[in-house]
Scaffold this active site. Structure first.
Site, PDB file in Angstrom:
ATOM      1  N   ASP A 175       3.128  -5.900 -14.207  1.00  9.38           N
ATOM      2  CA  ASP A 175       3.352  -4.508 -14.591  1.00  9.38           C
ATOM      3  C   ASP A 175       4.363  -4.437 -15.725  1.00  9.38           C
ATOM      4  O   ASP A 175       5.567  -4.543 -15.510  1.00  9.38           O
ATOM      5  CB  ASP A 175       3.844  -3.693 -13.394  1.00  9.38           C
ATOM      6  CG  ASP A 175       4.055  -2.225 -13.745  1.00  9.38           C
ATOM      7  OD1 ASP A 175       3.492  -1.784 -14.774  1.00  9.38           O
ATOM      8  OD2 ASP A 175       4.756  -1.537 -12.993  1.00  9.38           O
ATOM      9  N   LYS A 203       8.601  -0.917 -19.478  1.00 13.34           N
ATOM     10  CA  LYS A 203       9.834  -1.231 -18.766  1.00 13.34           C
ATOM     11  C   LYS A 203      10.799  -1.972 -19.698  1.00 13.34           C
ATOM     12  O   LYS A 203      10.370  -2.691 -20.609  1.00 13.34           O
ATOM     13  CB  LYS A 203       9.552  -2.145 -17.569  1.00 13.34           C
ATOM     14  CG  LYS A 203       8.713  -1.554 -16.457  1.00 13.34           C
ATOM     15  CD  LYS A 203       8.464  -2.608 -15.383  1.00 13.34           C
ATOM     16  CE  LYS A 203       7.566  -2.094 -14.262  1.00 13.34           C
ATOM     17  NZ  LYS A 203       8.293  -1.156 -13.393  1.00 13.34           N
ATOM     18  N   ASP A 219       4.444  -7.641  -8.364  1.00 12.76           N
ATOM     19  CA  ASP A 219       3.882  -6.302  -8.158  1.00 12.76           C
ATOM     20  C   ASP A 219       2.514  -6.342  -7.484  1.00 12.76           C
ATOM     21  O   ASP A 219       1.934  -5.297  -7.196  1.00 12.76           O
ATOM     22  CB  ASP A 219       3.801  -5.547  -9.486  1.00 12.76           C
ATOM     23  CG  ASP A 219       4.041  -4.046  -9.313  1.00 12.76           C
ATOM     24  OD1 ASP A 219       4.616  -3.654  -8.278  1.00 12.76           O
ATOM     25  OD2 ASP A 219       3.655  -3.279 -10.209  1.00 12.76           O
ATOM     26  N   ASP A 244       4.032   4.080 -15.913  1.00 12.73           N
ATOM     27  CA  ASP A 244       4.663   3.086 -15.038  1.00 12.73           C
ATOM     28  C   ASP A 244       4.530   3.466 -13.567  1.00 12.73           C
ATOM     29  O   ASP A 244       4.989   2.721 -12.693  1.00 12.73           O
ATOM     30  CB  ASP A 244       6.139   2.914 -15.412  1.00 12.73           C
ATOM     31  CG  ASP A 244       6.739   1.646 -14.843  1.00 12.73           C
ATOM     32  OD1 ASP A 244       5.967   0.733 -14.498  1.00 12.73           O
ATOM     33  OD2 ASP A 244       7.979   1.564 -14.731  1.00 12.73           O
ATOM     34  N   GLU A 276       1.721   3.440 -11.984  1.00 15.60           N
ATOM     35  CA  GLU A 276       0.294   3.060 -11.968  1.00 15.60           C
ATOM     36  C   GLU A 276      -0.190   2.624 -10.596  1.00 15.60           C
ATOM     37  O   GLU A 276      -1.380   2.712 -10.294  1.00 15.60           O
ATOM     38  CB  GLU A 276       0.044   1.949 -12.994  1.00 15.60           C
ATOM     39  CG  GLU A 276       0.317   0.528 -12.520  1.00 15.60           C
ATOM     40  CD  GLU A 276       1.775   0.270 -12.151  1.00 15.60           C
ATOM     41  OE1 GLU A 276       2.021  -0.576 -11.265  1.00 15.60           O
ATOM     42  OE2 GLU A 276       2.667   0.904 -12.743  1.00 15.60           O
ATOM     43  N   ARG A 292       0.146   3.853  -7.614  1.00  8.55           N
ATOM     44  CA  ARG A 292      -0.444   4.921  -6.798  1.00  8.55           C
ATOM     45  C   ARG A 292      -1.832   5.309  -7.313  1.00  8.55           C
ATOM     46  O   ARG A 292      -2.663   5.807  -6.551  1.00  8.55           O
ATOM     47  CB  ARG A 292       0.493   6.118  -6.769  1.00  8.55           C
ATOM     48  CG  ARG A 292       0.726   6.818  -8.092  1.00  8.55           C
ATOM     49  CD  ARG A 292       1.981   7.670  -8.100  1.00  8.55           C
ATOM     50  NE  ARG A 292       3.182   6.845  -8.043  1.00  8.55           N
ATOM     51  CZ  ARG A 292       4.420   7.345  -8.012  1.00  8.55           C
ATOM     52  NH1 ARG A 292       4.606   8.650  -8.022  1.00  8.55           N
ATOM     53  NH2 ARG A 292       5.454   6.544  -7.968  1.00  8.55           N
TER      54      ARG A 292
END
Length: 461
Positions: free
Chosen positions: A233, A240, A251, A310, A312, A314
Site C-alpha cells: 500500500d 504515504k 497490509d 489511502d 483502499e 475498505r
C-alpha cells in the site's frame, strides 16, 4: 516449514530432562525442598523465580541435569517459550503437571523466518513430552497456522504480490481438497468494480484479483471468511510518507489471518461449508490510479465517493463482503490491517473487534479469554455514520474530521453486510514491533486463535 509434530510427543516414560516451573511468590518454599547442589547453583545464578528467568540445575550424575524457569502465576501459552529458545537440544518433561496451553509457545519458539538468510543458523530441536497426547494434533495445527501468518506477512512485497498470494491459497486448497478460483481481468472489473479500481494502477504481473476457496458439505452451516489482501500500500495518489510505507508489506495481514483460519477449519474437519474470499491488490501510483473525488460503483450497487485513496482496504473488502453475503452465510468474519486509529486506541497487541450480533460478540470475547489471544470490542456507533456522508454519492470512503477512524471504517464495511447476517470485523495490526518469548519481531497472528476457538466451540462442541 518447522516440523512442529516432531517437537511435541506423547510421554511414554522415555528418558527426559526435567523442567521445574516456579512462581516468584512460591520460589523460596520450593527451594527449601531442593538438594544443596540445587540451592548453591541457583544462588550463583541469582535465580529468584521471576517470570522468564531460566537456569540449569546440576544432577547427581553429569547427565541428570534439569532446568528451572520462572513463570507467571497463570499458565499461559508463552510460559515455556523463553526456556524453549535457550535449552540445549534434547527431550524434556515438566516435573510437576503438564504443559497445557504453554505447549503452543514451546513449538513457536522453534519457528524462524529465514528465507532470505544465506547462512541460516540451525535451531536446536527440543522435544517436549506431554501426558495429554489427544491435544497434540490441535496444538500442532495452531502453531502451524500462526507460523503461516508470520511467514506470509514477513515475505516482502517483491515476492508476495497478488499472484503469489493466490498461489499460497491454491496450495492450501489443494492440500485439503477444496475448490479454488480466481477472478481477474474483465470479469473482475464488471463484477467487483472497487477491487478492480484499487488495483488497476499496478503492473500487469501484479494485477488485482478476487481469490476464492470453498470447502465442506453444502448441508453444513456456511461460514464466510474475508481477508484484506493489499499486498503493498503506497497510499495511491494520496501517497504515504516513507515512514508510513515502510511496513506496508504487512497490509495483506488480514488475508494471511483469513487463510490461516481457513486452514485450521479444513485440517480439523469442522462441520461447516467454508467460503474464503481474498481481494488481492497492490495500491500503486500510476496514470491509471483511481483518484480523490472519483465515484466508484460497487458490487452491492452502493456508489462510493473517494475521499482518500489511502482508505483502499475498505473498498476491496466491501466488494468481497457483498459477494460473501450473496450465499446467505450463517456467519461472516473479516480480518484487515485497516486503520491506524485502532492502533492508536489499542496499541499493537490488541485487535479491535466489531460485531453486529451480541451473541457472536460475546462468544468471541469468551473464546479470546480461553485461548489467551486478547481482543477488544469497539462499537458500531451509528451516530458516526454521518461522518461518511457524500454530497455526490451514497457514501464517502473516508470519514470527516479524523475522529473515530476505526469506527467509521467498520461502519463503511457494515453497509455491505445484510443486517440479518451475523458478522464480525477484526481490525488487527498483524505485526509485532518488538520481540517477546516465542514471538519474534515481525508478522504476527493477532485474533486468529480467538476466532478459531469460537468457531471450534460453536460448530464442534
Amino acid at each position: 516449514m518447522t516440523d512442529f509434530a516432531a517437537l511435541l510427543q506423547a510421554d511414554r516414560g522415555q528418558p527426559a530432562h526435567l523442567i521445574h516451573t516456579v512462581h516468584k511468590d512460591g520460589f523460596e518454599d520450593w527451594l527449601t525442598g531442593q538438594p544443596e547442589r540445587t540451592r548453591v547453583a541457583l544462588d550463583a545464578a541469582l535465580f529468584k523465580g521471576k517470570p522468564e528467568q531460566f537456569a540449569l540445575i546440576p544432577g547427581a550424575k553429569p547427565e541428570d541435569w534439569s532446568a528451572v524457569i520462572g513463570v507467571p502465576e497463570q499458565n499461559g501459552p508463552w510460559n515455556l517459550a523463553g526456556a524453549a529458545a535457550k535449552l540445549p537440544a534434547g527431550t524434556y518433561r515438566l516435573a510437576d503437571g503438564d504443559s497445557g496451553p504453554a505447549a503452543l509457545g514451546w513449538l513457536l519458539a522453534h519457528h524462524r523466518f529465514d528465507r532470505y538468510r544465506s547462512e541460516a543458523e540451525p535451531i536446536p530441536q527440543r522435544v517436549l513430552l506431554t501426558a495429554d497426547p489427544a491435544r497434540i494434533a490441535e496444538v500442532v495445527r495452531q502453531a502451524a497456522a500462526v507460523a503461516l501468518v508470520r511467514d506470509l506477512v514477513d515475505t516482502p512485497a517483491s515476492d508476495m504480490g497478488p499472484a503469489e498470494l493466490a498461489s499460497a491459497v491454491e496450495a492450501i486448497a489443494n492440500a485439503n481438497g477444496a475448490n479454488f478460483t480466481v477472478i481477474q481481468g474483465d470479469a473482475l472489473a464488471q463484477g467487483y468494480p472497487m477491487i478492480a479500481a484499487v488495483g488497476r494502477a499496478a503492473t500487469r504481473a501484479r494485477a488485482p484479483r478476487l481469490i476464492e476457496l470453498e470447502w465442506g458439505d453444502a448441508a453444513h452451516p456456511r461460514v464466510a471468511l474475508v481477508g484484506k489482501g493489499v499486498c503493498f500500500d503506497s497510499g495511491g495518489l494520496d501517497i504515504k510518507p516513507s515512514a508510513g510505507m515502510l511496513l506496508m508489506k504487512k497490509d495483506m495481514g488480514g488475508a494471511a489471518h483469513a487463510l490461516a483460519l481457513a486452514s485450521l477449519i479444513m485440517q480439523a474437519g469442522l462441520p461447516v461449508r467454508l467460503h474464503l474470499l481474498i481481494p488481492a491488490v497492490e495500491n500503486a501510483v500510476a496514470a491509471e490510479a483511481f483518484r480523490p473525488g472519483d465515484v466508484l460503483s460497487s458490487r452491492k450497487g452502493i456508489s462510493v465517493e473517494i475521499g482518500n485513496t489511502d482508505a483502499e482496504g475498505r473498498l476491496v473488502l466491501g466488494d468481497a463482503l457483498a459477494r460473501a453475503a450473496e450465499h446467505d452465510p450463517a456467519l461472516i468474519i473479516d480480518f484487515a490491517t485497516l486503520t491506524g486509529a485502532a492502533r492508536v486506541a489499542l496499541g499493537p497487541d490488541l485487535p479491535a473487534m466489531f460485531a453486529n450480533d451480541e451473541t457472536l460478540a460475546s462468544d468471541l470475547i469468551a473464546a479470546a479469554t480461553l485461548a489467551s489471544d486478547p481482543i477488544w470490542r469497539l462499537p458500531l456507533w451509528a451516530g458516526y455514520a454521518d461522518m461518511l456522508k457524500s454530497t455526490v454519492a451514497d457514501i464517502n470512503n473516508a470519514g470527516e474530521g479524523g475522529m473515530a477512524g476505526s469506527v467509521t471504517a467498520a461502519l463503511f464495511l457494515q453497509k455491505f453486510v445484510p443486517a440479518t447476517t451475523a458478522w464480525a470485523h477484526f481490525d488487527t495490526f498483524a505485526w509485532r514491533p518488538s520481540a517477546k518469548p516465542g514471538r519474534p519481531r515481525g508478522g504476527e497472528a493477532l485474533g486468529l486463535r480467538a476466532a478459531w476457538e469460537m468457531l471450534r466451540t460453536r460448530y464442534a462442541g
